[in-house]
Design an enzyme around this catalytic site. Structure first.
Site, short mmCIF file in Angstrom:
data_model
loop_
_atom_site.label_atom_id
_atom_site.label_comp_id
_atom_site.label_asym_id
_atom_site.label_seq_id
_atom_site.Cartn_x
_atom_site.Cartn_y
_atom_site.Cartn_z
N LYS A 157 51.51 59.61 83.81
CA LYS A 157 50.88 58.36 83.38
C LYS A 157 49.45 58.27 83.87
O LYS A 157 49.11 58.81 84.93
CB LYS A 157 51.65 57.17 83.97
N ARG A 291 48.07 38.46 83.08
CA ARG A 291 47.53 37.60 82.02
C ARG A 291 48.70 36.93 81.30
O ARG A 291 49.85 37.23 81.58
CB ARG A 291 46.78 38.47 81.01
P1 ADP Z 1 51.57 50.32 79.42
O1 ADP Z 1 50.75 49.58 80.42
O2 ADP Z 1 50.83 51.40 78.72
O3 ADP Z 1 52.30 49.40 78.49
P2 ADP Z 1 53.97 50.67 81.06
O4 ADP Z 1 53.97 51.31 82.39
O5 ADP Z 1 54.12 49.20 81.00
O6 ADP Z 1 52.66 51.13 80.26
O7 ADP Z 1 55.11 51.32 80.19
C1 ADP Z 1 55.28 51.03 78.81
C2 ADP Z 1 56.62 51.54 78.34
O8 ADP Z 1 56.74 52.94 78.58
C3 ADP Z 1 57.81 50.93 79.06
O9 ADP Z 1 58.18 49.71 78.53
C4 ADP Z 1 58.86 52.01 78.83
O10 ADP Z 1 59.38 51.93 77.53
C5 ADP Z 1 58.06 53.27 78.96
N1 ADP Z 1 58.09 53.78 80.35
C6 ADP Z 1 57.18 53.55 81.32
N2 ADP Z 1 57.53 54.18 82.47
C7 ADP Z 1 58.68 54.82 82.22
C8 ADP Z 1 59.56 55.67 83.00
N3 ADP Z 1 59.29 55.98 84.26
N4 ADP Z 1 60.68 56.15 82.40
C9 ADP Z 1 60.97 55.84 81.11
N5 ADP Z 1 60.18 55.08 80.33
C10 ADP Z 1 59.06 54.56 80.86
#
Ligand code: ADP
Length: 446
Positions: A157, A291
């Site tokens: 990420k 937010r």
């Molecule tokens: P963003 O800020 O880009 O929205 P997030 O960290 O909130 O990123 O993650 C968005 C989505 O990605 C989550 O709702 C989930 O579906 C998927 N996701 C994020 N981290 C994980 C993980 N460690 N394992 C599986 N899915 C994940």
């Protein structure tokens, strides 16, 4: 209370904030770009200021033009809505330094939560469970070693990521190099920051998030959860509250962790703590959004609390008006994001003029929109046309009501996601509440 608020946004959220201001008897200033001269938020506000060309970079992201508009109109606060400048710590800080109240948390809280790797560390220190992983990964070899350590599949990420961007799954060591390169490239392109971190990829997890309300006197409550597991490419499409898999006991436990997360950064506004929930009911913090969120209305429907009004009150230093035990959840709410996209063609944006617009009406139906017949969905901004929100006494009744409302919606001139939502609602797994974040791609689109 504030006398005049400038709303630094457009579309449905600008209108949503305008309504809250009107109810609180606060004057409003809208801002608009060249593409939005005829927009409804401009017509509905008490005053409106032109801030630049259609491109967001030159208008809705133009800090100097927005702040000039605020000073010239004598506004005493700025509501950033979502997207655009809403999670820009520098913007919040500049507002503070000009004596304009930024309606959101402190710039420090935005900064800590905005850097996802930093947020992970802060949560670990606060005793909030996070997905197994590593916040600091310095080179390819270290990435490979760490991935082995937590075990595949892993998710790479971007520290500065958002909107599902800068994220790549690697299922084995062979896939890792390519995934890292892809994530890095995207992170640099979208966020100007190639920093990455590593998490265990949780299979068949649910996205469960808690709405937080906090004031500037150290009080924090949660308004229960929203289940946002229905996503395409990590972006939410259909949300519901409460979640069919959260028992009152688990709600209490996760809610407490969410409140703890907010307290650890001295949070003082409306915000959302996002978790992933695995099949064994273990939950893990993924991020906090500092937010108001697109999907906030479903929480309003089941709690009766106007989150935007509370957000404004808390910015004006009023103490929270609710204790945790006074917050009650009643019934079920679902939101469908109606986007100008073609679900038959890989959700390709479908900008253009809305030739026919007649929204469904009736008991338990709410439509948050900023369009009418003749409005133009501009290619310059996101493709959301409106949000259709329904409430029912039970999940089943809410689903039925949503199906009926979607079928009654008359929207012509652009392709929309309405047929896609109907397909999801009719899926037997969805009806039984058996979904996870990969459900849409696995069961609806495949
Ligand atoms: P963003 O800020 O880009 O929205 P997030 O960290 O909130 O990123 O993650 C968005 C989505 O990605 C989550 O709702 C989930 O579906 C998927 N996701 C994020 N981290 C994980 C993980 N460690 N394992 C599986 N899915 C994940």
């Amino acid at each position: 209370m504030f006398k005049k608020i400038l709303i630094a946004n457009r579309g449905e959220i600008a209108l949503r904030v305008l309504r809250a201001c009107k109810e609180l008897k606060i004057q409003t200033v809208a801002v608009f770009s060249e593409a939005d001269r005829e927009a409804l938020h401009v017509k509905e506000a008490d005053e409106a200021v032109f801030i630049g060309p259609a491109s967001s970079l030159k208008s809705y992201l133009n800090i100097s033009n927005i702040l000039t508009a605020a000073v010239q109109t004598g506004a005493d606060a700025i509501h950033p809505g979502y997207g655009f400048l809403s999670e820009n710590a520098q913007f919040a800080e500049t507002c503070e330094s000009l004596g304009l109240m930024f309606i959101g948390p402190s710039s420090q809280a935005i900064e800590t939560m905005g850097d996802k790797a930093k947020a992970r560390k802060t949560m670990l220190e606060a005793g909030v469970p996070v997905v197994p992983g590593f916040s600091e990964v310095y080179n390819d070899q270290e990435m490979a070693d760490r991935a082995e350590e937590i075990g595949y599949p892993v998710l790479i990420k971007a520290s500065a990521g958002g909107g599902g961007r800068g994220m790549r799954i690697a299922r084995n060591a062979e896939e890792l190099t390519e995934a890292v390169q892809g994530a890095q490239k995207e992170a640099q392109m979208f966020f100007g920051n190639p920093e990455l971190y590593l998490e265990k990829y949780l299979e068949e997890a649910r996205h469960i998030e808690f709405q937080i309300l906090a004031d500037k006197h150290g009080n924090v409550v949660h308004l229960g959860e929203r289940d946002c597991s229905l996503q395409r490419r990590h972006q939410k499409l259909l949300e519901e509250a409460p979640s069919s898999v959260i028992s009152p006991k688990l709600r209490e436990k996760m809610g407490l962790a969410a409140v703890q997360a907010a307290k650890s950064v001295n949070y003082s506004s409306a915000g959302t703590v996002e978790f992933l929930l695995d099949k064994n009911n273990n939950f893990y913090f993924i991020e906090m959004n500092t937010r108001i969120q697109v999907e906030h209305p479903i929480t309003e429907m089941i709690t009766g609390i106007d989150i935007v009004k509370e957000q404004i009150r808390s910015a004006a230093e009023e103490p929270l008006r609710y204790k945790q035990k006074e917050i009650q959840i009643a019934g079920w709410a679902i939101e469908c994001r109606i986007n100008a996209e073609n679900p038959e063609k890989d959700f390709m944006p479908s900008p253009g003029m809305i030739e026919m617009y007649q929204a469904p009406e009736g008991s338990g139906i709410r439509v948050d929109s900023a369009v009418c017949q003749g409005s133009v969905i501009s290619p310059y901004y996101d493709s959301m046309i409106c949000k259709l929100i329904v409430w029912g006494e039970t999940r089943q009744k809410a689903i039925k009501r949503m199906e009926k409302a979607l079928s009654e919606f008359k929207l012509e001139g652009v392709s929309t996601t309405i047929p896609f939502h109907l397909k999801v609602l009719g899926n037997p797994f969805y009806l039984r509440g058996k979904v996870s974040t990969d459900f849409i791609e696995r069961c609806v689109l495949s």
